[in-house]
Write an enzyme that holds these catalytic residues in place. Structure first.
Site, PDB file in Angstrom:
ATOM      1  N   ARG A 136       4.699   6.462 -21.466  1.00  0.00           N
ATOM      2  CA  ARG A 136       5.838   7.394 -21.510  1.00  0.00           C
ATOM      3  C   ARG A 136       6.238   7.663 -22.967  1.00  0.00           C
ATOM      4  O   ARG A 136       6.479   8.807 -23.349  1.00  0.00           O
ATOM      5  CB  ARG A 136       7.025   6.788 -20.733  1.00  0.00           C
ATOM      6  CG  ARG A 136       6.803   6.845 -19.235  1.00  0.00           C
ATOM      7  CD  ARG A 136       8.008   6.313 -18.465  1.00  0.00           C
ATOM      8  NE  ARG A 136       7.808   6.519 -17.035  1.00  0.00           N
ATOM      9  CZ  ARG A 136       8.263   5.701 -16.089  1.00  0.00           C
ATOM     10  NH1 ARG A 136       8.928   4.600 -16.425  1.00  0.00           N
ATOM     11  NH2 ARG A 136       8.054   5.967 -14.818  1.00  0.00           N
ATOM     12  N   ARG A 164      13.403   1.242  -6.199  1.00  0.00           N
ATOM     13  CA  ARG A 164      14.773   1.564  -6.603  1.00  0.00           C
ATOM     14  C   ARG A 164      15.189   2.923  -6.050  1.00  0.00           C
ATOM     15  O   ARG A 164      14.400   3.857  -6.039  1.00  0.00           O
ATOM     16  CB  ARG A 164      14.811   1.599  -8.125  1.00  0.00           C
ATOM     17  CG  ARG A 164      16.183   1.516  -8.723  1.00  0.00           C
ATOM     18  CD  ARG A 164      16.126   0.944 -10.123  1.00  0.00           C
ATOM     19  NE  ARG A 164      15.220   1.683 -10.969  1.00  0.00           N
ATOM     20  CZ  ARG A 164      15.592   2.295 -12.095  1.00  0.00           C
ATOM     21  NH1 ARG A 164      16.848   2.258 -12.468  1.00  0.00           N
ATOM     22  NH2 ARG A 164      14.709   2.904 -12.847  1.00  0.00           N
ATOM     23  N   VAL A 180       2.831   3.322  -5.268  1.00  0.00           N
ATOM     24  CA  VAL A 180       2.180   2.811  -6.488  1.00  0.00           C
ATOM     25  C   VAL A 180       0.875   2.086  -6.145  1.00  0.00           C
ATOM     26  O   VAL A 180      -0.161   2.306  -6.788  1.00  0.00           O
ATOM     27  CB  VAL A 180       3.124   1.867  -7.279  1.00  0.00           C
ATOM     28  CG1 VAL A 180       2.421   1.324  -8.517  1.00  0.00           C
ATOM     29  CG2 VAL A 180       4.411   2.592  -7.671  1.00  0.00           C
ATOM     30  N   GLY A 181       0.924   1.234  -5.112  1.00  0.00           N
ATOM     31  CA  GLY A 181      -0.265   0.455  -4.744  1.00  0.00           C
ATOM     32  C   GLY A 181      -1.427   1.364  -4.364  1.00  0.00           C
ATOM     33  O   GLY A 181      -2.562   1.186  -4.827  1.00  0.00           O
ATOM     34  N   HIS A 204      11.298  -4.734 -19.035  1.00  0.00           N
ATOM     35  CA  HIS A 204      11.149  -3.416 -18.418  1.00  0.00           C
ATOM     36  C   HIS A 204      12.549  -2.920 -18.083  1.00  0.00           C
ATOM     37  O   HIS A 204      13.351  -3.654 -17.548  1.00  0.00           O
ATOM     38  CB  HIS A 204      10.319  -3.591 -17.133  1.00  0.00           C
ATOM     39  CG  HIS A 204       9.942  -2.296 -16.490  1.00  0.00           C
ATOM     40  ND1 HIS A 204       9.458  -1.224 -17.185  1.00  0.00           N
ATOM     41  CD2 HIS A 204       9.962  -1.916 -15.188  1.00  0.00           C
ATOM     42  CE1 HIS A 204       9.195  -0.237 -16.342  1.00  0.00           C
ATOM     43  NE2 HIS A 204       9.496  -0.637 -15.131  1.00  0.00           N
ATOM     44  N   ALA A 231       0.845  -1.208   0.000  1.00  0.00           N
ATOM     45  CA  ALA A 231       0.000   0.000   0.000  1.00  0.00           C
ATOM     46  C   ALA A 231       0.872   1.247   0.000  1.00  0.00           C
ATOM     47  O   ALA A 231       0.524   2.264   0.581  1.00  0.00           O
ATOM     48  CB  ALA A 231      -0.925  -0.016   1.217  1.00  0.00           C
ATOM     49  N   GLY A 232       2.038   1.131  -0.648  1.00  0.00           N
ATOM     50  CA  GLY A 232       2.952   2.276  -0.752  1.00  0.00           C
ATOM     51  C   GLY A 232       2.478   3.217  -1.845  1.00  0.00           C
ATOM     52  O   GLY A 232       1.282   3.296  -2.156  1.00  0.00           O
ATOM     53  N   VAL A 287       3.901  -5.964 -10.051  1.00  0.00           N
ATOM     54  CA  VAL A 287       4.428  -4.644 -10.419  1.00  0.00           C
ATOM     55  C   VAL A 287       5.852  -4.481  -9.877  1.00  0.00           C
ATOM     56  O   VAL A 287       6.690  -3.779 -10.433  1.00  0.00           O
ATOM     57  CB  VAL A 287       3.521  -3.511  -9.861  1.00  0.00           C
ATOM     58  CG1 VAL A 287       4.026  -2.139 -10.278  1.00  0.00           C
ATOM     59  CG2 VAL A 287       2.078  -3.684 -10.316  1.00  0.00           C
ATOM     60  N   ARG A 338      17.629  -1.950 -11.298  1.00  0.00           N
ATOM     61  CA  ARG A 338      16.471  -2.773 -10.944  1.00  0.00           C
ATOM     62  C   ARG A 338      16.931  -4.161 -10.482  1.00  0.00           C
ATOM     63  O   ARG A 338      16.340  -4.764  -9.602  1.00  0.00           O
ATOM     64  CB  ARG A 338      15.546  -2.922 -12.154  1.00  0.00           C
ATOM     65  CG  ARG A 338      14.745  -1.679 -12.457  1.00  0.00           C
ATOM     66  CD  ARG A 338      13.646  -1.967 -13.448  1.00  0.00           C
ATOM     67  NE  ARG A 338      12.825  -0.784 -13.682  1.00  0.00           N
ATOM     68  CZ  ARG A 338      13.124   0.165 -14.573  1.00  0.00           C
ATOM     69  NH1 ARG A 338      14.188   0.063 -15.324  1.00  0.00           N
ATOM     70  NH2 ARG A 338      12.346   1.211 -14.718  1.00  0.00           N
TER      71      ARG A 338
END
Ligand code: NAI
Length: 314
Positions: free
Chosen positions: A150, A82, A13-14, A174, A10-11, A118, A88
């Site tokens: 992007r 990262r 991005v989440g 990626h 739940a950071g 992800v 990565r």
């Protein structure tokens, strides 16, 4: 399809992806994180936005994987992001260990769900998660949706045309070895190669390949989350609403593009079955070289992942 999507991690991005899923009214969301109160707090905060969003959807959160019960789609962003100067691949060992814990939680509480990974390094983590969840869940990865957004943004900046009018995809792995497809990029149907000179296209390809790093170096701490979050949400929506949208997705190849047993980003039709079809695009000679390089990079990541799992007994 149920009306509940799980987010493990739940950071940045989440939470951003969950916010988008809830605000679009796609599904109720469950946030699971080792920082249980943080997940609970973000879930309450999200639920409190519902009256203004005019949605009946709500969020729950905590540290228990039991919150995932009833989810048909689960997004995994749990891991460490990262940091500047860190590749990565450096993330691999820590994030494999975390991925195993997460997969055990999914196995117990949401078998049969479609899992969107992800966490980076993406291609390796998707492979590792599919190994842990073999025969239990279908696993795919989100990267191409973001990298394509992007690429479209940079083509839009170059031409001064709305990004909505730009169709372009990024395939492969990626990171720096990704494959932005110029040969099939178009601006309202006009081939991009007719409107932008080759030298500029090469520069746009390079900026796209380094797009994640560009944001990391500006943010100083952490990595991108707005565009990643909304990219995740677009995949969730395609699956939950059975949209049959073509979204570049990291998935296992079974003969497509002449490859087997390898996870690569390819254009995929996403619907309630997850990846329902892989579309094979004709690549230019230049793109074929990038694709080969990408394959090599993913093979190395899979090899390194196998070594780590064996040596560390993960
Ligand atoms: P973040 O640090 O904000 O969030 C990660 C969350 O995972 C934290 O809240 C942390 O408490 C949680 N976590 C750690 N270990 C856990 C465990 N064992 N169980 C449950 N939760 C756990 O990081 P952010 O920015 O959200 O990035 C998440 C991941 O996504 C990173 O690996 C990052 O590199 C990757 N990423 C991938 C993208 C892609 O295109 N595939 C794009 C952007 C980020």
């Amino acid at each position: 399809m149920s009306n509940k999507v799980g987010f493990v991690g739940a950071g940045f991005v989440g939470a951003e992806a969950a916010r988008q899923v809830m605000s679009e009214g796609i599904a109720n969301v469950a946030l699971v994180d080792i920082m249980g109160d943080m997940a609970k707090g973000k879930a309450l905060d999200l639920t409190e936005s519902a009256p203004i969003l005019k949605t009946s959807k709500h969020a729950i959160g905590g540290s228990s994987y039991e919150l995932l019960k009833g989810c048909d789609v689960i997004v995994v962003t749990a891991g460490i992001p990262r940091k500047p100067g860190m590749s990565r691949d450096d993330l691999l060992k820590t994030n494999i260990t975390i991925t195993k814990q997460v997969c055990n939680g999914i196995k117990e509480n949401a078998p049969g769900s479609i899992v969107i990974m992800v966490t980076n390094p993406l291609d390796a983590i998707v492979y590792v998660a599919q190994e842990f969840l073999k025969g239990i869940c279908k696993v795919v990865g989100m990267a191409g949706a973001l990298d394509s957004a992007r690429f479209r943004t940079f083509l839009s900046m170059e031409t001064g045309v709305s990004s909505d009018d730009i169709q372009a995809m990024v395939l492969g792995s990626h990171g720096d070895a990704m494959v932005p497809l110029v040969s099939s990029a178009s601006i309202s149907g006009i081939p991009a190669e007719q409107l932008i000179e080759e030298k500029r296209l090469d520069e746009i390809i390079e900026r796209t390949q380094k797009g994640g790093g560009e944001i990391v170096s500006l943010l100083k701490t952490g990595s991108a989350y707005y565009a990643p979050g909304i990219s995740v949400a677009s995949m969730v929506r395609a699956i939950i609403l059975d949209e049959k949208k073509i979204i570049p997705t990291c998935t296992e190849l079974n003969g497509e593009y002449g490859e087997k047993n390898i996870f690569m980003g390819v254009p995929a039709v996403l619907g309630k079955g997850g990846v329902e079809k892989i579309i094979e695009v004709r690549l230019s000679e230049k793109e074929k070289k990038l694709w080969e390089n990408s394959l090599e990079h993913v093979r190395e990541l899979m090899h390194d992942s196998n070594k780590i799992m064996k040596n560390e007994k993960i």
